[in-house]
Design a protein around this motif. Structure first.
Motif, PDB file in Angstrom:
ATOM      1  N   VAL A 134      -3.858 -10.303 -25.226  1.00  0.00           N
ATOM      2  CA  VAL A 134      -3.917  -9.074 -24.420  1.00  0.00           C
ATOM      3  C   VAL A 134      -5.305  -8.471 -24.581  1.00  0.00           C
ATOM      4  O   VAL A 134      -5.770  -8.228 -25.702  1.00  0.00           O
ATOM      5  CB  VAL A 134      -2.831  -8.077 -24.855  1.00  0.00           C
ATOM      6  N   LEU A 135      -5.966  -8.247 -23.442  1.00  0.00           N
ATOM      7  CA  LEU A 135      -7.355  -7.782 -23.415  1.00  0.00           C
ATOM      8  C   LEU A 135      -7.492  -6.548 -22.523  1.00  0.00           C
ATOM      9  O   LEU A 135      -6.709  -6.380 -21.570  1.00  0.00           O
ATOM     10  CB  LEU A 135      -8.271  -8.869 -22.830  1.00  0.00           C
ATOM     11  N   PRO A 136      -8.495  -5.686 -22.774  1.00  0.00           N
ATOM     12  CA  PRO A 136      -8.821  -4.652 -21.779  1.00  0.00           C
ATOM     13  C   PRO A 136      -9.274  -5.328 -20.478  1.00  0.00           C
ATOM     14  O   PRO A 136      -9.914  -6.388 -20.512  1.00  0.00           O
ATOM     15  CB  PRO A 136      -9.975  -3.892 -22.433  1.00  0.00           C
TER      16      PRO A 136
ATOM     17  N   ARG B 118      -0.395  -2.795 -27.916  1.00  0.00           N
ATOM     18  CA  ARG B 118      -1.029  -2.906 -26.592  1.00  0.00           C
ATOM     19  C   ARG B 118      -1.691  -1.594 -26.186  1.00  0.00           C
ATOM     20  O   ARG B 118      -2.733  -1.585 -25.527  1.00  0.00           O
ATOM     21  CB  ARG B 118       0.004  -3.347 -25.561  1.00  0.00           C
ATOM     22  N   SER B 119      -1.085  -0.474 -26.588  1.00  0.00           N
ATOM     23  CA  SER B 119      -1.699   0.823 -26.314  1.00  0.00           C
ATOM     24  C   SER B 119      -3.038   0.951 -27.031  1.00  0.00           C
ATOM     25  O   SER B 119      -3.998   1.534 -26.487  1.00  0.00           O
ATOM     26  CB  SER B 119      -0.762   1.955 -26.748  1.00  0.00           C
ATOM     27  N   LEU B 120      -3.117   0.406 -28.235  1.00  0.00           N
ATOM     28  CA  LEU B 120      -4.382   0.439 -28.983  1.00  0.00           C
ATOM     29  C   LEU B 120      -5.432  -0.453 -28.318  1.00  0.00           C
ATOM     30  O   LEU B 120      -6.627  -0.141 -28.336  1.00  0.00           O
ATOM     31  CB  LEU B 120      -4.139   0.012 -30.425  1.00  0.00           C
TER      32      LEU B 120
ATOM     33  N   ALA C 171       6.385  -6.280 -21.487  1.00  0.00           N
ATOM     34  CA  ALA C 171       6.882  -5.225 -20.591  1.00  0.00           C
ATOM     35  C   ALA C 171       7.299  -4.028 -21.442  1.00  0.00           C
ATOM     36  O   ALA C 171       7.747  -4.194 -22.581  1.00  0.00           O
ATOM     37  CB  ALA C 171       8.063  -5.750 -19.778  1.00  0.00           C
ATOM     38  N   PRO C 172       7.145  -2.814 -20.898  1.00  0.00           N
ATOM     39  CA  PRO C 172       6.591  -2.484 -19.587  1.00  0.00           C
ATOM     40  C   PRO C 172       5.066  -2.618 -19.576  1.00  0.00           C
ATOM     41  O   PRO C 172       4.422  -2.591 -20.616  1.00  0.00           O
ATOM     42  CB  PRO C 172       7.010  -1.019 -19.401  1.00  0.00           C
ATOM     43  N   GLU C 173       4.523  -2.772 -18.379  1.00  0.00           N
ATOM     44  CA  GLU C 173       3.083  -2.927 -18.251  1.00  0.00           C
ATOM     45  C   GLU C 173       2.351  -1.652 -18.653  1.00  0.00           C
ATOM     46  O   GLU C 173       2.866  -0.541 -18.497  1.00  0.00           O
ATOM     47  CB  GLU C 173       2.719  -3.287 -16.809  1.00  0.00           C
ATOM     48  N   ILE C 174       1.145  -1.827 -19.177  1.00  0.00           N
ATOM     49  CA  ILE C 174       0.270  -0.703 -19.503  1.00  0.00           C
ATOM     50  C   ILE C 174      -0.968  -0.825 -18.631  1.00  0.00           C
ATOM     51  O   ILE C 174      -1.619  -1.879 -18.624  1.00  0.00           O
ATOM     52  CB  ILE C 174      -0.118  -0.718 -20.998  1.00  0.00           C
ATOM     53  N   PRO C 175      -1.309   0.190 -17.872  1.00  0.00           N
ATOM     54  CA  PRO C 175      -2.500   0.109 -17.006  1.00  0.00           C
ATOM     55  C   PRO C 175      -3.760  -0.184 -17.823  1.00  0.00           C
ATOM     56  O   PRO C 175      -3.910   0.266 -18.958  1.00  0.00           O
ATOM     57  CB  PRO C 175      -2.569   1.516 -16.385  1.00  0.00           C
ATOM     58  N   GLY C 176      -4.642  -0.967 -17.204  1.00  0.00           N
ATOM     59  CA  GLY C 176      -5.922  -1.247 -17.831  1.00  0.00           C
ATOM     60  C   GLY C 176      -5.940  -2.458 -18.737  1.00  0.00           C
ATOM     61  O   GLY C 176      -6.940  -2.696 -19.426  1.00  0.00           O
ATOM     62  N   LEU C 177      -4.872  -3.250 -18.741  1.00  0.00           N
ATOM     63  CA  LEU C 177      -4.813  -4.423 -19.598  1.00  0.00           C
ATOM     64  C   LEU C 177      -4.675  -5.693 -18.782  1.00  0.00           C
ATOM     65  O   LEU C 177      -4.132  -5.691 -17.682  1.00  0.00           O
ATOM     66  CB  LEU C 177      -3.626  -4.318 -20.575  1.00  0.00           C
TER      67      LEU C 177
END
Length: 304
Positions: free
Chosen positions: A173-175, A231-233, A249-255
């Motif tokens: 998982v990447l920005p 993932r939030s971090l 899931a759920p998706e986090i914007p920006g990833l």
């Protein structure tokens, strides 16, 4: 039975001192009970060393027998309760991400088939819940393991059965602004210079094993007990992460999420239960979990 209970505690805690604390006994009393058991058997049940104690093969057999007895007693109590109340008791243990994905649909099917079942749920990691299944305190445990065997698997004399359900590959998982975010697949070696934040206490050791094969030592800046938090971090710019597919899931914007080049790290999900022919509600739940897992597998393979 008292000596077997003490031997189980020694096996669980890995030392006489820690077992004594758990049992509210002195280490000397624990040692004496184990020695008396060895004399009665004519065989050594533990191997003693400066690092603690481990079970011998004879000890494993005796602990397996003790757990089978405990499971039988618990099952008998459930049968007595069913006679007096007419209800089936079922205790299910699960880890968070697997329970969220598989349990709701499976429990719906269970209750449709056995509406008088009284459900109890316990959340925990496999190393904590699998022993409870072997002891009869939990009927079914939804669990997982990475490479290698179960953390607390079947032992000689144990009737614990493991039913595989689903393979859960881990993804990077990447920005979304990361230089590698547009990749279709990633080799871990491409990430050697990246800082990591992880969502599972066991994931760090797992990442380090795979990173060693890729020729680098990862810089781990944080380990949480929640993949969503990890993932939030990542979204906050703290680093990148390695996350099982069912925890995306759920998706986090920006990833962005990118698969790892095969053979990549995989989490193996399954269900553990004591093998019995007189527990139809357990059989129904395991079959329902298999159907839920098959449905998830089919959805993964279906084109968008």
């Amino acid at each position: 039975m008292q000596r077997l209970r003490i031997l189980r505690a020694v096996a669980e805690h890995g030392s006489f001192n820690r077992a004594a604390t758990a049992l509210h006994l002195t280490p000397s009393a624990v040692s004496q009970h184990v020695a008396a058991l060895e004399r009665s058997l004519g065989a050594q049940v533990v191997a003693r060393s400066t690092r603690g104690v481990t079970l011998t093969q004879a000890g494993q057999i005796m602990v397996g027998a003790a757990e089978s007895v405990a499971a039988e007693l618990e099952h008998a109590k459930q049968q007595v309760d069913q006679l007096s109340t007419g209800r089936l008791q079922l205790t299910v243990a699960t880890f968070t991400s697997g329970g969220r994905l598989l349990l709701p649909g499976a429990l719906t099917r269970l209750m449709a088939a056995h509406p008088r079942t009284v459900l109890h749920l316990r959340e925990g990691e496999p190393e904590n819940t699998l022993p409870l299944v072997r002891q009869g305190a939990v009927d079914v445990a939804l669990a997982y393991h990475f490479d290698g065997p179960l953390p607390v698997g079947p032992t000689p004399g144990s009737s614990l059965e493991w039913t595989p359900l689903l393979e859960d590959p881990l993804h990077v998982v990447l920005p979304e602004g990361h230089r590698l975010a547009g990749s279709d697949v990633l080799d871990l070696a491409e990430l050697a210079a990246e800082p990591w934040v992880l969502g599972c206490l066991k994931a760090e050791a797992y990442l380090r094993r795979y990173a060693e094969r890729a020729g680098f030592a990862p810089e781990v800046r944080g380990t949480t007990t929640d993949y969503f938090f990890a993932r939030s971090l990542v979204a906050a710019g703290m680093g990148i992460s390695l996350v099982p597919s069912i925890a995306l899931a759920p998706e986090i914007p920006g990833l962005r999420t990118v698969p790892v080049k095969p053979p990549g790290p995989v989490r193996h999900i399954g269900v553990a239960a004591i093998s019995r022919s007189d527990r139809p509600h357990v059989t129904t739940l395991i079959q329902a979990l298999r159907e839920q897992a098959l449905q998830q597998h089919s959805q993964r393979r279906s084109p968008d």
